[in-house]
Design a protein around this motif. Structure first.
Motif, PDB file in Angstrom:
ATOM      1  N   UNK A  97      29.708  85.009  52.121  1.00  8.11           N
ATOM      2  CA  UNK A  97      29.115  83.732  51.755  1.00  8.11           C
ATOM      3  C   UNK A  97      30.214  82.666  51.094  1.00  8.11           C
ATOM      4  N   UNK A  98      29.979  81.611  51.271  1.00  7.69           N
ATOM      5  CA  UNK A  98      30.677  80.426  50.623  1.00  7.69           C
ATOM      6  C   UNK A  98      29.688  80.017  49.417  1.00  7.69           C
ATOM      7  N   UNK A  99      29.969  79.763  48.341  1.00  6.29           N
ATOM      8  CA  UNK A  99      29.005  79.185  47.452  1.00  6.29           C
ATOM      9  C   UNK A  99      29.561  77.720  47.057  1.00  6.29           C
ATOM     10  N   UNK A 100      28.528  76.579  47.030  1.00  7.61           N
ATOM     11  CA  UNK A 100      29.108  75.159  46.847  1.00  7.61           C
ATOM     12  C   UNK A 100      28.329  74.875  45.575  1.00  7.61           C
ATOM     13  N   UNK A 101      28.958  74.321  44.599  1.00 11.85           N
ATOM     14  CA  UNK A 101      28.217  73.375  43.551  1.00 11.85           C
ATOM     15  C   UNK A 101      27.703  72.141  44.074  1.00 11.85           C
ATOM     16  N   UNK A 102      26.524  71.962  43.778  1.00 10.17           N
ATOM     17  CA  UNK A 102      25.761  70.643  44.177  1.00 10.17           C
ATOM     18  C   UNK A 102      25.312  70.057  42.731  1.00 10.17           C
ATOM     19  N   UNK A 103      25.190  68.502  42.757  1.00 11.23           N
ATOM     20  CA  UNK A 103      24.638  67.907  41.891  1.00 11.23           C
ATOM     21  C   UNK A 103      22.887  67.876  41.645  1.00 11.23           C
ATOM     22  N   UNK A 104      22.481  68.081  42.763  1.00 14.86           N
ATOM     23  CA  UNK A 104      20.925  68.156  42.692  1.00 14.86           C
ATOM     24  C   UNK A 104      20.604  69.104  43.985  1.00 14.86           C
ATOM     25  N   UNK A 105      20.215  70.175  43.677  1.00 13.19           N
ATOM     26  CA  UNK A 105      19.994  71.314  44.318  1.00 13.19           C
ATOM     27  C   UNK A 105      18.668  71.103  45.302  1.00 13.19           C
ATOM     28  N   UNK A 106      17.756  70.406  44.791  1.00  8.88           N
ATOM     29  CA  UNK A 106      16.363  70.052  45.454  1.00  8.88           C
ATOM     30  C   UNK A 106      16.771  68.885  46.492  1.00  8.88           C
ATOM     31  N   UNK A 107      17.569  67.963  46.277  1.00 10.55           N
ATOM     32  CA  UNK A 107      18.000  67.226  47.275  1.00 10.55           C
ATOM     33  C   UNK A 107      18.578  67.660  48.372  1.00 10.55           C
ATOM     34  N   UNK A 108      19.757  68.313  48.076  1.00 10.87           N
ATOM     35  CA  UNK A 108      20.736  69.126  48.883  1.00 10.87           C
ATOM     36  C   UNK A 108      19.932  69.812  49.906  1.00 10.87           C
ATOM     37  N   UNK A 109      19.035  70.873  49.456  1.00 14.65           N
ATOM     38  CA  UNK A 109      18.135  71.771  50.276  1.00 14.65           C
ATOM     39  C   UNK A 109      17.376  71.088  51.119  1.00 14.65           C
TER      40      UNK A 109
END
Length: 156
Positions: A97-109
């Motif tokens: 897999x590739x892991x990405x850091x996001x600012x807001x996991x709930x919004x991104x999801x």
């Protein structure tokens, strides 16, 4: 290893082979990557690099907003794809897999679920450092999402 002996400069990209380049580009664009370029790579010279002989592959290079990390999406026209590891569980051997850091996991999801992503398990909190989850994106590609918690942003 002593710094003076280290000849490694950087990691340029991670490659993912897909069936639909357009679908993968759309997904990773929604995630926040930018399309840096798209091209067809073909000929015997390319096959000498990959060991596949005379090949034709359409690629799209996606880049993170900071410009430091790239994802190379590839769709092989010739030779045909011979194996499919997209549905492998998270404990399978090999690249996973590739892991990405996001600012807001709930919004991104929420945004990614609307366009067909599937949550693998659940969003979990790792200590007071991160919130993490795995999702399956286009064609079942496994992607990790991580949100660094605000209480720890200055500590790292």
């Amino acid at each position: 290893m002593a710094e003076g002996n280290n000849k490694l400069m950087r990691m340029d990209n991670v490659g993912i082979v897909v069936e639909s380049l357009d679908e993968a580009i759309s997904f990773f664009t929604e995630l926040g990557l930018l399309l840096e370029g798209r091209a067809t790579i073909e000929g015997e010279w390319a096959g000498r690099v990959t060991g596949l002989g005379n090949q034709q592959v359409e690629i799209a290079m996606m880049v993170t907003p900071d410009g430091h990390s790239r994802l190379e999406l590839s769709r092989f026209l010739t030779p045909p794809v011979i194996a499919d590891h997209r549905k492998a569980p998270v404990n399978a051997l090999g690249y996973l897999r590739v892991m990405f850091t996001v600012v807001d996991i709930d919004d991104t999801l929420a945004r990614l679920l609307k366009i067909g992503a599937e949550l693998v398990g659940e969003v979990v909190k790792y200590q007071e450092l991160y919130r993490l989850c795995y999702i399956r994106g286009p064609e079942g590609i496994l992607i990790g999402l991580a949100e660094q918690l605000s209480s720890n942003r200055n500590a790292l």
